[in-house]
Structure formats: structure tokens, C-alpha cells
Write a protein that holds these residues in place. Structure first.
Motif, mmCIF file in Angstrom:
data_model
loop_
_atom_site.group_PDB
_atom_site.id
_atom_site.type_symbol
_atom_site.label_atom_id
_atom_site.label_comp_id
_atom_site.label_asym_id
_atom_site.label_seq_id
_atom_site.Cartn_x
_atom_site.Cartn_y
_atom_site.Cartn_z
ATOM 1 N N PRO A 128 32.230 82.491 16.223
ATOM 2 C CA PRO A 128 31.799 82.266 17.614
ATOM 3 C C PRO A 128 30.293 82.356 17.799
ATOM 4 N N ASP A 129 29.755 81.379 18.526
ATOM 5 C CA ASP A 129 28.325 81.325 18.823
ATOM 6 C C ASP A 129 28.174 80.902 20.284
ATOM 7 N N PRO A 130 28.130 81.863 21.213
ATOM 8 C CA PRO A 130 28.021 81.520 22.643
ATOM 9 C C PRO A 130 26.787 80.690 22.976
ATOM 10 N N THR A 131 25.683 80.936 22.269
ATOM 11 C CA THR A 131 24.460 80.169 22.534
ATOM 12 C C THR A 131 24.672 78.696 22.230
ATOM 13 N N MET A 132 25.248 78.406 21.057
ATOM 14 C CA MET A 132 25.503 77.019 20.700
ATOM 15 C C MET A 132 26.509 76.391 21.657
ATOM 16 N N ASN A 133 27.538 77.127 22.032
ATOM 17 C CA ASN A 133 28.529 76.586 22.968
ATOM 18 C C ASN A 133 27.897 76.218 24.310
ATOM 19 N N GLU A 134 26.937 77.004 24.760
ATOM 20 C CA GLU A 134 26.259 76.692 26.022
ATOM 21 C C GLU A 134 25.390 75.442 25.870
ATOM 22 N N TYR A 135 24.755 75.290 24.717
ATOM 23 C CA TYR A 135 24.015 74.056 24.461
ATOM 24 C C TYR A 135 24.943 72.842 24.556
ATOM 25 N N MET A 136 26.165 72.982 24.030
ATOM 26 C CA MET A 136 27.113 71.873 24.074
ATOM 27 C C MET A 136 27.506 71.555 25.517
ATOM 28 N N GLU A 137 27.692 72.586 26.323
ATOM 29 C CA GLU A 137 28.009 72.367 27.741
ATOM 30 C C GLU A 137 26.852 71.645 28.433
#
Length: 571
Positions: A470-479
Motif C-alpha cells: 500500500p502506498d496512499p501517496t501514489m493512490n492519491e496521485y492516481m485519483e
């Protein structure tokens, strides 16, 4: 890059000419003239093709990666379909559209269109299909979360309502394909909630496209070794298709495909080949070389979920990437047919930043004594299990040679087909894979059409396609990327952030991106798209093609002569 490509072409042409010195050439067939250099003739097949659908014509194609995506639009219809134009799509079941606001899109539908079983296509068919989609949507992007409902304005106008701003809607609309009511109600059949599009789950007259799936099935997670497509007599465009029957192979070995295409007439008309086989293709009696730029990527996953524990160390992942000499891979493995950028530089948002954003600077020398000593101290003794199709073995030979310098050992397992890659891949995010692996490769060809989500979605760590912890930072970039619209400064900015984090974290084993290199029958006219769509309906044959030539008449000697390379330019 330009120098590498030109050098590669000079090597091919020079090697062919040298070999030609040993061949007997002639001014007229049957009159040998020794020591005549080999001269490549121009490809005049486009001038000899016959118009319209050719009775009895049959073309055979091998598609080793994502065959369900490459063939889908030959059978199915959506509001828009892939195109090799600058925007990446053109109208299909729609003839016009406009965006009402951030969350609303209106489409005018094509009139007089029928499904392959004769039932009409109209607004009611769209509503029915999207009802089934809503119940079991695909899960590869965010469309399953943002699609709300479709409103019927009249028999040939519909309005799509989303729950939030979603700049990628038109890319997803390519895959919102429409099926007959019978197909939707059948299991297997229409929308079924998979991580990939359901597409061609069984033969029959279920779609709107130029071809009917007559035999076999092709999905992301299951497929037959071959599928047969027949021309659709009810297709709305009378200009297409041009060929009566298309056979698609999905599980040939690379050497088998090369032998069938290059040395056995009538066995295989179109196949991807490794760049190392370019000269052999040119010298083939039956094949010519067609090379196209691409928005394809090679995805080499690192198993950060349950693979070798050392892969969870950022320093190790970065060191593995640093150990690769990208220039050598591009030169010796790809023969210059590609780009140093691990994300295709033909994508919007990537082409603006890739030259200053690579995993390691282009000037970096991993072979320097100091770098080799440092990399051996960190990596020596690591063993990594590799899962690969045989089509990627030339790449792994190059990687293995470079890894051996720093003490990394690869244990390579070759699978029979792509479905044996996807099975363990799609179970790893949840830690349920039965097959143990550390590195896994697949041909991540561009199925999202002129949008780098194709390459980025493997970094979306809450998705089954990701093998990253899990990488919340990367997931937010995707959003953030989903909200942005391709071609805007905001989109370019978020693409740069995604690429920089992926490179800094070493989330994949990054390698150059390839051109598409095809062996094509000399009597076939085929122009590849740069993305994961093979426009089967546009393929044409001449009257000297094996399928339409009179029985017992051999392929003419003068047509067996080597043909110049056809190199498609970027649009």
C-alpha cells in the motif's frame, strides 16, 4: 534515439546486402546472374489489392499479448472505437457527442444499425447494456465507481451521468461495449465484474462489429488456442470488412510462429517478431517487415507482497534498476526499435517530461568499477524467480547477463501463454497466488488509447493489478490523474509526479519501451495501430494471396524477392 534507429536500419540493410552477394539474382526468372547484390524491392501490394470483400479470403494472425483487447473491436461496438489518429479514437455507435458539464456527457447514436442477430441498436439497447454493466462492472479503472446512470432523451440520444468529475470518461467509453439481450442474460456472456473486460466469452452473433466470433472465445483470463472470425453481413459500414475469414492464434510459441510466417505459406500471415529476426524476415519468401511506433509498455512486476523479502527494501529495488544498462538493452535486445523511456513517450503527459525523467540519468554508467562494486555489495547472492512468456526470452537474456555482473541469479520459468501469467498476477495483491514468483513480465500494450493510465494502473496499489504494498501517496496521485483531462498542464504535472515516485521507489523493473515489429505476408496490406487494437476489418489481400490464388498455382518467384521495410510514422 534517432542515431540508434538509423544504425539499426543500416545494420539490417547492410547485412541483407552482404547476404545478397551470396545469392543468385536474375534480370529475368530462371536466368541466374552471379554476385549480384541483393536489392530490396518496393512494396506494391497496396496498389494490387482488390476492393470490397473478397470471397474466400482468409488471413491468419498470431496475437501473443492481450488478444482479447486487440480483437475486441473487430466483434464488438461501443460509442467510440480506437483509431490511430492523434486523439486515439473515432465515432462508432455514436455519431456526435458533447460534454454538458463535468459529470454529464450526451451522445447522438448512429441510426439504422443492427446487432449481428438482426435486433435493432438504439437508445433502449444502450440503457439495457448499462443496466447490466452497473450490476457487474469491470474493475480495471475507476469507471465502476463513477458511472451513475444513462438517461434516454429519445430513440437515438442518450445522456451519461457520472457521480463526480472524471477526465478519463472517453477512454473508458471505448470499452463500454454493447451486446444483444441474449448475450447479456447468458453466463458466460456480458458484463461479469472481472478485472478485465469480458469481451468475447463465447461464439455467436452477439455484437455490433464487422466480424462475428464464429469459433472459440478470447477473454483476459481464459481463451482457446485459436478463434475464428467471419465477416458480418449486417455491419453498418459497407466498406468493411475486406477479408471473409480471420483466424486468430493466441498460444503459439515464438519460434513456431516465426516458422509458420516466414517459411510456410498459408500458415500465418501476421505476427509480432523479436527485432533480432528482422533480417530473416526480410529474406523470407513469404513475409515482409512492418514496423510501427507504439504506446506499448513492458510491465516487469516486482512481487512486494509475498515474493523475495529483499524486494521490500527500496535500496534493493533501486539497485536492481541501476544495474541495468538501458542503452545496451535498447541496442542489443531491441536493436534500436524503441525508446529509453520505460513509459511510452508517445503518451500525452509523458512526452513532455520523459527526457528529463528516467529511472537513472541517461549518462549514468552502471558498468563503472565503483558502481559495480557498490551494486555487488548490495545485491550479490540474491536469487529471483521469473515468470515469463517465451516471447520475452531475448529480453531476459540481456537482463540476466547484466545481473550476473552484480551477483544476482535469475531462475526463469517459461509459461505456455499469457493467461498463465495473469492467473498468479491477479491473485498476488491479496496474497492468494499459488505460484511463487519474484519478477513477472507481460506485454502491457496500450489498451486505454492515448492515455498513460495503461502504464500507470499497475502502481494503483489498491487494485488487483498491482503487486506493490500500500502506498496512499501514489493512490492519491492516481485519483488526481482521473480528475484531470489529458493534454492539460494539470495532467502533465500529475503524470510527472506518478513517474517520479515510481522510479524513486523502484516499484517495477524498468526497461525500454518497444516499437511494434511485424512479419506480414507479402500479399497482405496491414497498417498497425500504435495501441492494443488490431484493425482486422481494414486488412486487405491481393489476388496473389494464398487464400484466393487458384489451386495448384505456386506463389510467383518474382514476388518472393525481398521487400523494403515499411516503417509507419508517428501521427
Amino acid at each position: 534515439m534517432q542515431r540508434l534507429r538509423l544504425f539499426s536500419e543500416m545494420v539490417v540493410a547492410g547485412f541483407a546486402a552482404v547476404l545478397g552477394l551470396a545469392l543468385l539474382a536474375s534480370e529475368t526468372v530462371g536466368q541466374p546472374r552471379p554476385n549480384q547484390p541483393l536489392v530490396l524491392r518496393s512494396d506494391e501490394a497496396p496498389q494490387r489489392v482488390r476492393p470490397g470483400l473478397i470471397k474466400g479470403s482468409h488471413v491468419k494472425v498470431f496475437i501473443p499479448s492481450l488478444p482479447y483487447l486487440y480483437t475486441s473491436h473487430a466483434v464488438n461496438g461501443a460509442l467510440i472505437k480506437p483509431s490511430d489518429n492523434e486523439q486515439g479514437w473515432e465515432y462508432d455507435m455514436a455519431v456526435d457527442h458533447h460534454q454538458v458539464d463535468d459529470k454529464t456527457y450526451e451522445f447522438e447514436l448512429r441510426k439504422g444499425v443492427f446487432f449481428q442477430d438482426g435486433s435493432p441498436f438504439n437508445a433502449d439497447a444502450v440503457l439495457l447494456n448499462m443496466k447490466y454493466f452497473k450490476e457487474k462492472p469491470v474493475l480495471y479503472s475507476k469507471i465502476n465507481e463513477v458511472f451513475d446512470h444513462v438517461e434516454k432523451l429519445d430513440d437515438y440520444r442518450v445522456r451519461f451521468h457520472l457521480t463526480q468529475k472524471y477526465g478519463s470518461f472517453m477512454n473508458d467509453a471505448i470499452w463500454l461495449q454493447f451486446y444483444t439481450e441474449t448475450y447479456l442474460k447468458t453466463n458466460p456472456g456480458g458484463w461479469n465484474g472481472k478485472a478485465n473486460c469480458p469481451n468475447l466469452s463465447m461464439p455467436g452473433k452477439h455484437g455490433l462489429g464487422p466480424y462475428i466470433l464464429d469459433e472459440g472465445h478470447i477473454e483476459g483470463d481464459t481463451q482457446t488456442a485459436q478463434a475464428v472470425f467471419k465477416a458480418n453481413p449486417l455491419y453498418w459500414d459497407p466498406d468493411f470488412p475486406k477479408v471473409e475469414t480471420i483466424t486468430v492464434y493466441t498460444e503459439l510459441k515464438s519460434e513456431q510462429a516465426k516458422e509458420m510466417a516466414l517459411h510456410q505459406e498459408g500458415k500465418l500471415d501476421i505476427t509480432i517478431i523479436p527485432p533480432e529476426d528482422k533480417v530473416e524476415t526480410i529474406l523470407s519468401d513469404y513475409s515482409k517487415l512492418v514496423i510501427s511506433p507504439s504506446t506499448d509498455n513492458i510491465a516487469i512486476h516486482m512481487n512486494l507482497i509475498n515474493g523475495n523479502p529483499r524486494l521490500r527494501e527500496k535500496a534493493v529495488r533501486r539497485a536492481l534498476n541501476e544495474a541495468l544498462n538501458q542503452q545496451n538493452l535498447l541496442h542489443f535486445v531491441f536493436e534500436g526499435e524503441g525508446s529509453l523511456s520505460p513509459i511510452s513517450p508517445h503518451f500525452p503527459g509523458v512526452k513532455e517530461v520523459w527526457r528529463h525523467l528516467l529511472p537513472f540519468p541517461e549518462s549514468h554508467n552502471p558498468y563503472s568499477e565503483e558502481n559495480q562494486r557498490r551494486l555487488r555489495q548490495l545485491l550479490a547472492g540474491i536469487e529471483l524467480k521469473v515468470l515469463t512468456q517465451d516471447r520475452f526470452l531475448p529480453l531476459w537474456r540481456g537482463i540476466q547477463t547484466q545481473f550476473e555482473r552484480v551477483g544476482v541469479k535469475l531462475i526463469i520459468k517459461v509459461t505456455r501463454s499469457e493467461k498463465e501469467i495473469f492467473e498468479p498476477l491477479l491473485k498476488t495483491n491479496a496474497g492468494k497466488n499459488e505460484e511463487s514468483w519474484d519478477l513477472l513480465v507481460w506485454g502491457n500494450d496500450d489498451w486505454y488509447f492515448n492515455h498513460p493510465f495503461t502504464a500507470f494502473f499497475v502502481f494503483r496499489t489498491n487494485n488487483v493489478w498491482s503487486t506493490v504494498y500500500p502506498d496512499p501517496t501514489m493512490n492519491e496521485y492516481m485519483e488526481e490523474m482521473f480528475r484531470a483531462t489529458a493534454g492539460t498542464p494539470e495532467f502533465t504535472s500529475v503524470c510527472e509526479k506518478i513517474m517520479r515516485r515510481a522510479y524513486d521507489e523502484g516499484y517495477m523493473l524498468f526497461v525500454p519501451t518497444p516499437n511494434k515489429v511485424f512479419a506480414v505476408n507479402k500479399e497482405v496490406v496491414f497498417r498497425p495501430y500504435k495501441m492494443a487494437c488490431m484493425p482486422l476489418w481494414k486488412i486487405q489481400v491481393t489476388d496473389q494471396h494464398w487464400s484466393v490464388r487458384k489451386p495448384g498455382i505456386p506463389y510467383p518467384e518474382e514476388l518472393r524477392r525481398p521487400v523494403e521495410i515499411t516503417r509507419i510514422k508517428v501521427q
